[in-house]
Scaffold this active site. Structure first.
Site, short mmCIF file in Angstrom:
data_model
loop_
_atom_site.label_atom_id
_atom_site.label_comp_id
_atom_site.label_asym_id
_atom_site.label_seq_id
_atom_site.Cartn_x
_atom_site.Cartn_y
_atom_site.Cartn_z
N GLU A 65 -16.38 6.35 3.86
CA GLU A 65 -15.76 5.86 5.10
C GLU A 65 -15.70 6.98 6.12
O GLU A 65 -16.29 8.04 5.91
CB GLU A 65 -14.38 5.26 4.82
CG GLU A 65 -13.39 6.24 4.21
CD GLU A 65 -11.97 5.66 4.12
OE1 GLU A 65 -11.55 4.92 5.01
OE2 GLU A 65 -11.28 5.98 3.14
N ARG B 214 0.84 -1.20 0.00
CA ARG B 214 0.00 0.00 0.00
C ARG B 214 0.87 1.25 0.00
O ARG B 214 0.56 2.24 -0.64
CB ARG B 214 -0.93 -0.03 1.22
CG ARG B 214 -2.03 1.00 1.15
CD ARG B 214 -3.10 0.74 2.20
NE ARG B 214 -2.58 0.87 3.55
CZ ARG B 214 -3.27 0.57 4.65
NH1 ARG B 214 -4.52 0.12 4.55
NH2 ARG B 214 -2.74 0.72 5.84
N LYS C 288 -2.62 6.50 1.50
CA LYS C 288 -2.45 6.89 2.90
C LYS C 288 -1.46 8.05 2.96
O LYS C 288 -0.26 7.86 3.09
CB LYS C 288 -1.97 5.69 3.71
CG LYS C 288 -2.59 5.64 5.09
CD LYS C 288 -2.38 4.32 5.78
CE LYS C 288 -2.79 4.41 7.23
NZ LYS C 288 -4.24 4.58 7.43
C1 LIG Z 1 -5.35 3.71 7.67
C2 LIG Z 1 -6.74 3.98 7.24
C3 LIG Z 1 -7.75 3.02 7.39
C4 LIG Z 1 -7.55 1.70 8.07
O1 LIG Z 1 -6.64 0.86 7.41
P1 LIG Z 1 -5.96 -0.37 8.16
O2 LIG Z 1 -5.01 -0.90 7.16
O3 LIG Z 1 -7.03 -1.33 8.48
O4 LIG Z 1 -5.32 0.17 9.39
C5 LIG Z 1 -9.02 3.33 6.92
N1 LIG Z 1 -9.29 4.53 6.35
C6 LIG Z 1 -8.33 5.49 6.20
C7 LIG Z 1 -8.69 6.78 5.59
C8 LIG Z 1 -7.04 5.23 6.64
O5 LIG Z 1 -6.10 6.18 6.52
#
Ligand SMILES: *Cc1c(COP(=O)(O)O)cnc(C)c1O
Length: 341
Positions: free
Chosen positions: A220, A82, A184
């Site tokens: 989300e 990722r 991210k």
């Molecule tokens: C990090 C993140 C998540 C959760 O991801 P994980 O890999 O399960 O920790 C969900 N939404 C956003 C916007 C994120 O930055």
């Protein structure tokens, strides 16, 4: 080797400086070999790309002590992949996957006394990140970068029992179509700060973001993916190119299907169908899955039938199974657990 003298069950989700962190620098088109260092400070140009144009990306994962005393990480290869996707979208060099996993292992090994013991509920949170470190004033990518990985022990997410949270439908948008919602990057968080402070001021725990284009579909929250349960126990998660692909959510979907025999579906979820679901949870590394009891849509309330006052039965089962896999009580699928030796 002796565990640090820390009151493991009473630490919060905050930063605590540990002994070592991993650092590698990128210059002249190549990463150096990387080192572990005791220096917890970063010294960069006042004009560094990260400071001027927010050229920075990050990851988050945890190390745990299993029931039989091993120290493990959960699917670090997926964090590495990722982060490569995030790097490409922000015109940064990728940090090779094998090196990423190696940095995770080395950092945990070097701070092994900070890994909370089994049963404490606490874990060691790992934060890999990368930023443009040399000076840019015209808008363009940096030419030098730093990859760092530090860790900090964090306390149990649900102290004193689980209480389902109340969230609101946000009037702010998180991610544009064809934007950066799926990577991210710090930039997605910087612009969410106002929305979250405002939500807290209004008495809500989190924001539910809808799709920016039509405001009809569920996306989300600021940092966690949605998972819904239908009346006939099907697991549904929203599909959209602007949602960050949560590793926890992807893992929970596999657990639902392969361990619990539940039907799973990733599809567009209209906001207007949300009242038909009986459970709702938020998935992310920090909490694994936290139950949502109520969603407030400008004064109209959606209360989930099986999860208003306590965690609903399906979400609880999903959570117990995944944490059981992480803590070594339940056999893990091939490749999910990386042991730190
Ligand atoms: C990090 C993140 C998540 C959760 O991801 P994980 O890999 O399960 O920790 C969900 N939404 C956003 C916007 C994120 O930055």
């Amino acid at each position: 080797m002796a565990k640090k003298d820390i009151d493991w069950s009473n630490i919060g989700f905050g930063y605590m400086k540990t002994d070592k962190r991993y650092v590698s620098n990128y210059k002249d088109g190549a990463w150096d070999e990387g080192i572990l260092t005791g220096d917890d400070t970063v010294v960069i140009s006042e004009c560094a790309a990260v400071l001027q144009y927010a050229q920075t990306i990050f990851e988050g994962l945890k190390a745990y002590t299993t029931v039989d005393g091993r120290v493990v990480c959960f699917r670090p290869d997926l964090n590495a992949e990722r982060m490569e996707d995030s790097a490409k979208r922000l015109e940064m060099p990728t940090f090779p996957k094998e090196r990423f996993v190696d940095a995770v292992v080395k950092t945990v090994q070097a701070n092994i006394d900070y890994v909370p013991p089994y049963g404490s509920g606490a874990t060691l949170y790992l934060r890999p990140y990368m930023f443009g470190s040399d000076a840019v004033i015209g808008v363009k990518p940096a030419t030098e970068y730093q990859f760092r990985l530090f860790c900090t022990p964090v306390g149990p997410y649900f102290k004193g029992g689980v209480k389902p949270i109340t969230i609101r439908v946000s009037d702010f948008d998180r991610a544009a179509p064809n934007g950066t919602g799926h990577i991210k990057a710090g930039l997605n968080y910087a612009m969410s700060l106002h929305a979250i402070v405002d939500a807290h001021n209004q008495g809500f725990d989190e924001n539910m973001y809808l799709d920016a284009a039509t405001r009809t579909k569920v996306e989300e929250t600021g940092g966690a993916n949605f998972l819904f349960v239908t009346r006939d126990n099907k697991i549904v998660t929203p599909k959209s190119d602007s949602i960050l692909p949560s590793i926890t959510r992807r893992s929970l979907m596999s657990v639902a299907k392969d361990y619990l025999g539940l039907e799973v579906e990733q599809r567009e979820v209209l906001f207007e169908e949300v009242p038909e679901f009986v459970e709702c949870g938020l998935c992310g590394t920090a909490a694994v899955i936290s139950p949502v009891g109520c969603i407030s849509d400008h004064g109209k309330e959606i209360k989930f039938e099986n999860g208003c006052t306590e965690m609903g039965p399906i979400i609880k089962k999903l959570r117990d199974t995944l944490t059981g896999i992480q803590m070594g009580q339940i056999g893990a699928p091939e490749g999910w657990i990386k042991e730190i030796k």
